[in-house]
Design an enzyme around this catalytic site. Structure first.
Site, PDB file in Angstrom:
ATOM      1  N   SER A 138       0.832  -1.195   0.000  1.00 43.73           N
ATOM      2  CA  SER A 138       0.000   0.000   0.000  1.00 43.73           C
ATOM      3  C   SER A 138       0.868   1.247   0.000  1.00 43.73           C
ATOM      4  O   SER A 138       1.900   1.300   0.656  1.00 43.73           O
ATOM      5  CB  SER A 138      -0.916   0.028   1.231  1.00 43.73           C
ATOM      6  OG  SER A 138      -1.663   1.234   1.257  1.00 43.73           O
ATOM      7  N   LYS A 193      -4.225  -6.823   3.721  1.00 45.22           N
ATOM      8  CA  LYS A 193      -4.249  -5.728   2.748  1.00 45.22           C
ATOM      9  C   LYS A 193      -5.689  -5.448   2.295  1.00 45.22           C
ATOM     10  O   LYS A 193      -6.075  -4.283   2.089  1.00 45.22           O
ATOM     11  CB  LYS A 193      -3.377  -6.078   1.543  1.00 45.22           C
ATOM     12  CG  LYS A 193      -3.412  -5.059   0.393  1.00 45.22           C
ATOM     13  CD  LYS A 193      -3.056  -3.648   0.845  1.00 45.22           C
ATOM     14  CE  LYS A 193      -2.686  -2.728  -0.305  1.00 45.22           C
ATOM     15  NZ  LYS A 193      -3.663  -2.616  -1.392  1.00 45.22           N
ATOM     16  N   HIS A 196      -7.290  -3.464   4.966  1.00 41.20           N
ATOM     17  CA  HIS A 196      -6.711  -2.117   4.861  1.00 41.20           C
ATOM     18  C   HIS A 196      -7.475  -1.322   3.807  1.00 41.20           C
ATOM     19  O   HIS A 196      -7.860  -0.171   4.034  1.00 41.20           O
ATOM     20  CB  HIS A 196      -5.228  -2.211   4.493  1.00 41.20           C
ATOM     21  CG  HIS A 196      -4.643  -0.933   3.970  1.00 41.20           C
ATOM     22  ND1 HIS A 196      -4.868  -0.476   2.670  1.00 41.20           N
ATOM     23  CD2 HIS A 196      -3.853  -0.001   4.548  1.00 41.20           C
ATOM     24  CE1 HIS A 196      -4.253   0.670   2.494  1.00 41.20           C
ATOM     25  NE2 HIS A 196      -3.624   0.983   3.615  1.00 41.20           N
ATOM     26  N   ASN A 197      -7.686  -1.916   2.649  1.00 38.67           N
ATOM     27  CA  ASN A 197      -8.371  -1.205   1.575  1.00 38.67           C
ATOM     28  C   ASN A 197      -9.828  -0.930   1.920  1.00 38.67           C
ATOM     29  O   ASN A 197     -10.379   0.104   1.536  1.00 38.67           O
ATOM     30  CB  ASN A 197      -8.287  -2.006   0.271  1.00 38.67           C
ATOM     31  CG  ASN A 197      -6.917  -1.892  -0.379  1.00 38.67           C
ATOM     32  OD1 ASN A 197      -5.923  -1.624   0.288  1.00 38.67           O
ATOM     33  ND2 ASN A 197      -6.865  -2.100  -1.670  1.00 38.67           N
ATOM     34  N   GLU A 200      -9.817   1.991   4.037  1.00 37.91           N
ATOM     35  CA  GLU A 200      -9.541   3.123   3.137  1.00 37.91           C
ATOM     36  C   GLU A 200     -10.834   3.614   2.479  1.00 37.91           C
ATOM     37  O   GLU A 200     -11.071   4.828   2.407  1.00 37.91           O
ATOM     38  CB  GLU A 200      -8.536   2.675   2.084  1.00 37.91           C
ATOM     39  CG  GLU A 200      -8.182   3.688   1.030  1.00 37.91           C
ATOM     40  CD  GLU A 200      -7.267   3.082  -0.034  1.00 37.91           C
ATOM     41  OE1 GLU A 200      -7.563   3.246  -1.231  1.00 37.91           O
ATOM     42  OE2 GLU A 200      -6.265   2.432   0.347  1.00 37.91           O
TER      43      GLU A 200
END
Length: 492
Positions: A138, A193, A196-197, A200
């Protein structure tokens, strides 16, 4: 292409934006790098040549257009990082590489692959005597070049061999710690990940709602809003996304007009937010704020429908004059508290996945990995790490003493903001989703008893009773015409 006699330290395949910048990052950190790009006649010809003669000129980077020569150029056990589009392209590339690899070689998938694909690829590579790492990366173009947050998982024996390279190209937190550490087995790195996105997506939706309220209820101009975001970036909301929001609001195009006002209100998405929601649902975990953010992007893309609907249902705004200072404080409270909800939901999903899949994820370590380089880097990630490391670890982030106190301080303004927006018929779906989640979380009783009664009424799905021990299930003959047969109990 010409190649040198000495073997390189690592190979990288895929010279799009991320791959190109990662290769430059590796070279700048002292590594010798071999690069290769699949050539599609008439489409991608000359990619390697342009890179080697351009940005990579005079750097310790060698270019190859033949995959056999490329793999042969990397020292053994080979470390080869693939930066190609997620999906079938990764599988196809692996099949092309396998005949040229030797036992113990390591493949690293740095794309946004689905963690279930990574589970399968780890098993496949290991069955052939190779090793495989699924590494979430990222930070976008800037992070790839100057330091990203990297989340590797997969074949555990590969970590010590790739660790020096990956940690060298990772961002550094304020305390100097590299934003890269081992996540766990199988597809755990790509799962982290993915979450995480998802966070986001939530962050971006929340910030856009804060901007929209300031613009529509306070009639702040772009410079005034930029000043607000700049001020917020000096305190507890300090983060990459808050910082760039201020920059975006100030940015003017070539005509001297503010560019933000000319950008069509239709948001795209690549899929990781959707995956986060799907996997949370499969794990039986609430991820409502992030789901709202995903659905709002979908709704934004239906521009013509919204234009038609807006003419049939005209919003009624009051003539109320809002106290600018007070409402900005309420927006701050709503944004900060909602962001905490988003992170709390995301980490709860990570904890559930860790327990379900036996990954033994270190949530504090993950929080620290997100402090630099990545898109959701925020100052309060230090506090999140501390909460997960504290004695008597919390079973939910919002119940940790520090965050409990923060929510209590923000709650009044958070409520006021949502009420004001609803009264003015101004959509703030993520703010309200977060607030409703919080109220549900802290409610000892919820109306789910009615849902369970309905399920038993039409489907004999049984229910538990408040006057009996948990784990005992009952069925009622609600109509007097049914039998005693009942369905099994299960949760999806």
């Amino acid at each position: 292409m010409m190649k040198k006699q000495l073997k390189t330290d690592i190979g990288l395949i895929g010279l799009a934006v991320m791959g190109e910048n990662l290769a430059l990052n590796m070279a700048d950190k002292g590594w010798n790098v071999s690069v290769y790009n699949r050539t599609v006649p008439g489409v991608e010809e000359g990619v390697v040549e342009r890179f080697i003669s351009g940005r990579a000129k005079d750097k310790s980077i060698e270019g190859y257009t033949d995959i056999a020569e490329f793999t042969d150029s990397v020292s053994m056990p080979r470390k080869i990082m693939m930066m190609v589009r997620a999906g079938s392209a990764v599988d196809e590339l692996m099949e092309q590489l396998f005949p040229h690899l030797s036992p113990g070689d390591i493949l690293i998938d740095g794309g946004n692959s689905n963690y279930e694909d990574t589970n399968r690829r780890v098993a496949l590579a290991e069955s052939k005597g190779f090793r495989f790492i699924g590494a979430g990366v990222s930070g976008g173009e800037e992070g790839a070049l100057n330091g990203a947050s990297i989340m590797p998982g997969g074949s555990a024996t590969a970590w010590n061999e790739v660790k020096p390279v990956l940690q060298s190209i990772a961002a550094r937190a304020a305390d100097g710690t590299p934003c890269c550490d081992w996540i766990g087995p199988a597809g755990s790195g790509h799962f982290v990940k993915m979450i995480h996105n998802g966070i986001e997506y939530g962050d971006m939706q929340l910030i856009s709602e804060a901007y929209w309220v300031m613009k529509n209820l306070l009639q702040l101009d772009n410079e005034e809003m930029a000043s607000v975001f700049t001020h917020w970036n000096e305190g507890k909301l300090r983060s990459y996304l808050i910082e760039i929001t201020a920059n975006i609001l100030r940015h003017k195009d070539k005509t001297g007009d503010y560019l933000i006002d000319k950008i069509l209100d239709t948001a795209g998405q690549k899929g990781t937010g959707k995956w986060s929601v799907i996997n949370a649902m499969e794990l039986g975990m609430p991820l409502g704020l992030i789901a709202t953010a995903v659905f709002e992007r979908s709704l934004s893309s239906q521009k013509s429908l919204r234009e038609t609907a807006s003419k049939q249902f005209v919003s009624q705004r009051s003539e109320a004059v809002y106290n600018k200072t007070e409402l900005v404080e309420d927006i701050y409270s709503a944004l900060y508290a909602s962001k905490l909800v988003s992170y709390a939901q995301g980490f709860a999903v990570l904890q559930k996945a860790s327990e379900t899949f036996g990954w033994n994820l270190d949530l504090a370590s993950i929080a620290r990995m997100w402090r630099g380089g990545c898109i959701i880097r925020s100052i309060f990630l230090n506090d999140i790490a501390a909460a997960f490391e504290a004695s008597g670890k919390t079973n939910h982030l919002l119940l940790a003493p520090y965050f409990k106190q923060e929510i209590q301080q923000m709650l009044s303004g958070w409520k006021h903001l949502v009420v004001h927006a609803m009264n003015e018929e101004l959509p703030v779906p993520a703010f309200s989703s977060a607030l409703n989640y919080f109220y549900s979380l802290v409610s000892q009783a919820l109306p789910a008893n009615m849902i369970q009664a309905q399920r038993d009424y039409f489907g004999a799905h049984t229910f538990e009773r408040v006057d009996e021990l948990r784990g005992q299930f009952f069925h009622e003959n609600w109509t007097g015409h049914g039998g005693d047969t009942k369905s099994g109990t299960y949760n999806v």
